[in-house]
Design a protein around this motif. Structure first.
Motif, PDB file in Angstrom:
ATOM      1  N   PHE A  14       0.750  -1.056   0.128  1.00 23.41           N
ATOM      2  CA  PHE A  14       0.192   0.065   0.006  1.00 23.41           C
ATOM      3  C   PHE A  14       0.983   1.261   0.054  1.00 23.41           C
ATOM      4  N   VAL A  15       2.048   1.280   0.681  1.00 20.82           N
ATOM      5  CA  VAL A  15       2.889   2.446   0.767  1.00 20.82           C
ATOM      6  C   VAL A  15       3.494   2.579  -0.464  1.00 20.82           C
ATOM      7  N   ILE A  16       3.876   1.700  -1.075  1.00 21.16           N
ATOM      8  CA  ILE A  16       4.642   1.750  -2.540  1.00 21.16           C
ATOM      9  C   ILE A  16       3.694   2.224  -3.496  1.00 21.16           C
ATOM     10  N   VAL A  39      12.828   3.363   3.832  1.00 21.38           N
ATOM     11  CA  VAL A  39      13.237   4.303   4.978  1.00 21.38           C
ATOM     12  C   VAL A  39      11.841   4.232   6.027  1.00 21.38           C
ATOM     13  N   LEU A  40      10.598   4.490   5.311  1.00 23.29           N
ATOM     14  CA  LEU A  40       9.559   4.977   6.002  1.00 23.29           C
ATOM     15  C   LEU A  40       9.317   3.413   6.808  1.00 23.29           C
ATOM     16  N   ASN A  47       9.287   0.518  11.666  1.00 28.04           N
ATOM     17  CA  ASN A  47       9.774  -0.623  12.154  1.00 28.04           C
ATOM     18  C   ASN A  47       8.594  -1.871  11.923  1.00 28.04           C
ATOM     19  N   ILE A  48       8.053  -1.875  10.823  1.00 28.48           N
ATOM     20  CA  ILE A  48       7.193  -2.805   9.947  1.00 28.48           C
ATOM     21  C   ILE A  48       8.066  -3.656   9.120  1.00 28.48           C
ATOM     22  N   VAL A  49       9.020  -3.365   8.660  1.00 24.83           N
ATOM     23  CA  VAL A  49       9.742  -4.326   7.646  1.00 24.83           C
ATOM     24  C   VAL A  49      11.337  -4.209   8.297  1.00 24.83           C
ATOM     25  N   ASN A  50      11.879  -5.353   8.639  1.00 27.70           N
ATOM     26  CA  ASN A  50      13.278  -4.992   9.173  1.00 27.70           C
ATOM     27  C   ASN A  50      14.199  -6.196   8.955  1.00 27.70           C
ATOM     28  N   GLU A  51      13.579  -7.026   8.103  1.00 26.19           N
ATOM     29  CA  GLU A  51      14.468  -8.110   7.468  1.00 26.19           C
ATOM     30  C   GLU A  51      15.487  -7.620   6.257  1.00 26.19           C
ATOM     31  N   PHE A 273      15.468  -4.582  -4.103  1.00 29.60           N
ATOM     32  CA  PHE A 273      16.808  -4.269  -4.163  1.00 29.60           C
ATOM     33  C   PHE A 273      16.714  -2.790  -3.614  1.00 29.60           C
ATOM     34  N   PHE A 274      15.743  -1.967  -4.180  1.00 32.72           N
ATOM     35  CA  PHE A 274      15.979  -0.214  -3.723  1.00 32.72           C
ATOM     36  C   PHE A 274      15.317  -0.338  -2.295  1.00 32.72           C
ATOM     37  N   ILE A 275      14.252  -1.341  -1.858  1.00 29.53           N
ATOM     38  CA  ILE A 275      13.471  -1.267  -0.725  1.00 29.53           C
ATOM     39  C   ILE A 275      14.788  -1.603   0.328  1.00 29.53           C
TER      40      ILE A 275
END
Length: 391
Positions: A14-16, A39-40, A47-51, A273-275
């Motif tokens: 959704f953010v993308i 970044v967001l 801290n939703i995506v941290n892997e 990759f960019f994420i």
């Protein structure tokens, strides 16, 4: 665990999507949305995506698929005819970058290792960004597009001796077996490209492949990642292997289905990759050192633009094409991440330099589209060159 996974993917999607809709209105490339979402949603903000490590590995698959697609779109005879100019530009660019870093390193009392590493990093442009831009503007097979593609291809090849050099500086020696594998891999690729240029390859069971979508997808994966694995095992870049595989496949007109079959996978994995780039950015560090990072990033964009523009001009291009080519190659690329990560793992640099370099590379990527637009406005004031076409 499954709930957390789906929650992360849903929020990320959704953010993308929202960022892409915004960027679409202002006509900016989508990779900016991927970096900003990293970044967001990363550990520094939501801290939703941290892997970061897992996503980085998925992103590497995206780079490999991108190079495979670009290879399939390249016309080998045109690239071969225009290869002398890219070789001159890429070789001189690396030499001048090392010379500049030597001067700066001498003034700042850097070690030889630091000087060489920085020279390597600033000499590499982003294949992912430039190839996407050329493909979107329809300039891939133009004279400038072929020369720029050639420069990026040679830069990707030069990553191999750069990696060998860093390993040598860290360990003091390089295995003779590894050197032999690299040399053998280079010779095999040259022989393969030579054979393809003389005789068009043909896949067996064409009719069965064209009629079966599942077979198309997995055959494409097998060819792309198989060649990437072979070149990686030989000590060469996996992306280089995928690029060569794309050239081989692209010679057969019956394989045009590959593009449509694999495009969704390319978009999906390249986004990661960019994420991953955004996830690894240390925002408190960026805030504390914002002056230094912005100054270095703008200096890199300006110096790389001017240096590449001069080299394009010396290679016989018009001033319009030279300034445009310089702007296209102004940012620091994804393989610079690879070199810096390797340097950290080998103990050649500390965390401060790693974070500064990571921030500078990310900022040059984010600013590259704006920078190209600025240079294009300058270019429009110059007279048009005589048209050059390829048969």
């Amino acid at each position: 665990m499954s709930s957390e996974l789906f929650h992360g993917l849903a929020v990320l999607s959704f953010v993308i999507l929202l960022l892409i809709m915004l960027l679409r209105k202002i006509r900016q490339p989508y990779f900016i949305a991927y970096i900003l979402s990293g970044v967001l949603l990363g550990p520094q903000v939501c801290n939703i995506v941290n892997e970061a490590e897992v996503i980085s590995q998925l992103g590497e698959m995206g780079i490999v698929l991108l190079m495979f697609f670009i290879g399939s779109e390249i016309r080998l005879p045109d690239l071969t005819r225009a290869f002398a100019r890219p070789l001159f530009i890429a070789s001189v660019q690396v030499a001048v970058s090392l010379a500049c870093m030597w001067g700066i390193g001498t003034y700042l009392e850097w070690s030889t290792t630091m000087t060489v590493l920085m020279g390597f990093i600033i000499s590499l442009s982003s294949s992912a960004i430039v190839f996407q831009y050329l493909s979107r503007t329809g300039e891939m097979n133009s004279q400038l597009g072929l020369i720029t593609s050639g420069v990026l291809l040679i830069q990707d090849i030069l990553v191999v001796p750069m990696v060998v050099c860093l390993n040598f500086m860290a360990a003091g020696n390089v295995s003779a077996v590894d050197l032999a594998k690299v040399c053998a891999g280079g010779m095999l690729i040259l022989l393969l490209l030579r054979a393809v240029s003389v005789r068009r390859p043909s896949l067996p069971f064409k009719r069965d492949i064209i009629a079966d979508h599942d077979l198309q997808v997995f055959l494409g994966f097998a060819i792309c990642f198989g060649m990437a694995w072979v070149t990686a095992w030989l000590g060469l870049s996996a992306a280089l292997g995928a690029f060569v595989a794309g050239i081989v496949i692209g010679k057969d007109k019956a394989t045009r289905w590959l593009g449509k079959a694999l495009i969704p996978f390319r978009v999906f994995f390249l986004a990661f990759f960019f994420i991953a780039v955004g996830l690894q950015l240390d925002l408190p560090f960026f805030r504390d050192n914002v002056g230094t990072i912005v100054f270095v990033a703008l200096s890199v964009l300006l110096i790389n633009s001017l240096l590449n523009a001069m080299l394009f001009r010396l290679a016989g291009n018009s001033w319009r094409d030279s300034l445009y080519g310089g702007a296209l190659l102004s940012q620091i690329g994804e393989f610079s991440f690879v070199l810096m990560t390797l340097a950290v793992s080998l103990g050649l640099v500390g965390n401060y330099l790693y974070q500064v370099t990571l921030a500078v590379i990310t900022l040059t990527m984010l600013l590259s589209s704006f920078w190209i637009t600025v240079m294009q406005r300058l270019i429009y004031r110059l007279p048009l060159p005589e048209k050059t076409t390829f048969s």
